[in-house]
Design an enzyme around this catalytic site. Structure first.
Site, PDB file in Angstrom:
ATOM      1  N   MET A  27       0.840  -1.210   0.000  1.00  0.00           N
ATOM      2  CA  MET A  27       0.000   0.000   0.000  1.00  0.00           C
ATOM      3  C   MET A  27       0.873   1.258   0.000  1.00  0.00           C
ATOM      4  O   MET A  27       0.388   2.356   0.280  1.00  0.00           O
ATOM      5  CB  MET A  27      -0.932  -0.004   1.210  1.00  0.00           C
ATOM      6  N   TYR A  29       4.126   4.024   0.791  1.00  0.00           N
ATOM      7  CA  TYR A  29       4.845   4.633   1.909  1.00  0.00           C
ATOM      8  C   TYR A  29       5.883   3.625   2.408  1.00  0.00           C
ATOM      9  O   TYR A  29       5.897   3.202   3.554  1.00  0.00           O
ATOM     10  CB  TYR A  29       3.894   5.083   3.022  1.00  0.00           C
ATOM     11  N   HIS A  34       9.044  -3.535   3.339  1.00  0.00           N
ATOM     12  CA  HIS A  34       8.593  -3.749   1.953  1.00  0.00           C
ATOM     13  C   HIS A  34       9.784  -4.054   1.038  1.00  0.00           C
ATOM     14  O   HIS A  34       9.742  -4.955   0.211  1.00  0.00           O
ATOM     15  CB  HIS A  34       7.927  -2.480   1.397  1.00  0.00           C
ATOM     16  N   GLY A 145       4.986 -10.327   4.088  1.00  0.00           N
ATOM     17  CA  GLY A 145       5.773 -10.213   5.309  1.00  0.00           C
ATOM     18  C   GLY A 145       5.126 -10.934   6.485  1.00  0.00           C
ATOM     19  O   GLY A 145       3.904 -10.910   6.635  1.00  0.00           O
ATOM     20  N   ASP A 148       2.544  -9.237   9.097  1.00  0.00           N
ATOM     21  CA  ASP A 148       1.092  -9.418   9.047  1.00  0.00           C
ATOM     22  C   ASP A 148       0.820 -10.923   8.976  1.00  0.00           C
ATOM     23  O   ASP A 148       0.441 -11.461   7.939  1.00  0.00           O
ATOM     24  CB  ASP A 148       0.524  -8.683   7.834  1.00  0.00           C
ATOM     25  N   SER A 184       4.160   1.479   7.896  1.00  0.00           N
ATOM     26  CA  SER A 184       3.834   2.805   7.361  1.00  0.00           C
ATOM     27  C   SER A 184       3.115   3.628   8.428  1.00  0.00           C
ATOM     28  O   SER A 184       3.236   4.849   8.480  1.00  0.00           O
ATOM     29  CB  SER A 184       2.948   2.670   6.128  1.00  0.00           C
TER      30      SER A 184
END
Ligand code: AMP
Length: 284
Positions: A27, A29, A34, A145, A148, A184
């Site tokens: 998503m 940022y 990431h 990742g 989550d 983020s």
């Protein structure tokens, strides 16, 4: 690096990519969590595709969709520096959700607890957009990742149940030096909240230490996390959990692998973190 702002543009650029294709959905940022996934895809020898899309359907009306941090220019520079080949970044939500859109992917069972209990429509939005992204990107491997963890389990179920010919690859949680998991949403924290937030990692450390000392009672482990987090006045617990890794049901007595997870608010900012027991065990 090519950048596609529409699905039509994306499809023609995707056709030109050599196989295998590794895919990193985000998503935006972006932070090193990431980027570590893009790096893994590159090191696995894949063409690297990333997406940047703040998916509205995984936010409840009361959540932070409009405030979600965005910096597309910086994100693209970072992805390019990691050797990303192609980025899908739809300019409008209509690309994915045109007027009249009405098809939803609902992974049952494991989405009803933890994050799903606190955010009842969240995983429906995640599973729907990931299924759509898989259809559009057609990757050989998809990188997610462990940060989550429940989401990763939902994606595993989605891949199995909808017959996506995609290998799920998980990357470890990347942390700041003081242990706070990169997110983020950390950008929302005030200086005081940011100083307080590493209590989350410390509470996971405490559970790991108790487990390694032989403690197997779920309630004792949950209480230990809660007590430590409660020492931090800026932290408000949403949940702390020690669950069976397969079913995500709260464990009375730990047997086999467990997911230790938490969601905690600092003001309006809701942070999540987790670890797997035994320490170092894989999530999937
Ligand atoms: P998001 O942009 O929050 O949707 O995250 C996109 C992907 O990056 C998901 O697979 C996340 O699990 C992963 N991710 C987010 N934060 C981290 C982190 N700190 N370490 C590793 N992966 C992460």
């Amino acid at each position: 690096m090519n950048i596609a702002k529409t699905l039509r543009e994306f499809r023609s650029l995707r056709e030109q990519l050599p196989s295998p294709v590794g895919f990193v959905p985000t998503m935006g940022y972006l932070h090193d969590g990431h980027l570590s996934l893009a790096r893994m895809a590159r090191e696995d020898g894949a063409s690297v595709v990333a997406s940047i899309f703040v998916n509205p359907t995984q936010f409840a009306p009361t959540e932070d969709l409009d405030a979600y941090p965005r910096d597309l220019k910086r994100d693209l520079e970072l992805l390019e520096a990691e050797g990303t080949d192609l980025v899908l970044t739809p300019e409008t939500n209509d690309e994915f959700y045109p007027a009249g859109y009405d098809t939803w992917v609902d992974v049952a069972g494991i989405t009803r607890v933890l994050e799903g209990a606190s955010r009842p429509t969240h995983f429906r939005g995640v599973a729907t957009v990931v299924a759509k992204l898989f259809n559009v990107v057609q990757p050989d491997r998809a990188y997610f990742g462990q940060k989550d963890a429940q989401q990763a389990l939902v994606i595993r179920q989605l891949i199995r149940d909808l017959n996506f010919p995609i290998e799920l690859v998980l990357g470890p949680t990347i942390r700041e030096d003081d242990g706070l998991a990169m997110s983020s949403r950390n950008a929302y924290l005030s200086a005081e909240q940011r100083t307080a937030a590493p209590v989350l990692r410390r509470s996971l450390d405490r559970v790991e230490a108790l487990y390694e000392g032989g403690e197997r009672r779920g309630n004792v482990l949950r209480d230990a996390m809660q007590e430590l987090i409660d020492t931090e006045p800026l932290a408000t617990i949403d949940y702390v959990s020690v669950a069976n890794l397969e079913t995500l049901e709260e464990a009375d007595v730990l047997e086999g692998k467990a997911l230790v997870s938490l969601a905690v608010r600092f003001g309006k900012t809701r942070l999540i973190d987790n670890t797997i027991l035994p320490r170092g065990a894989s999530l999937i």
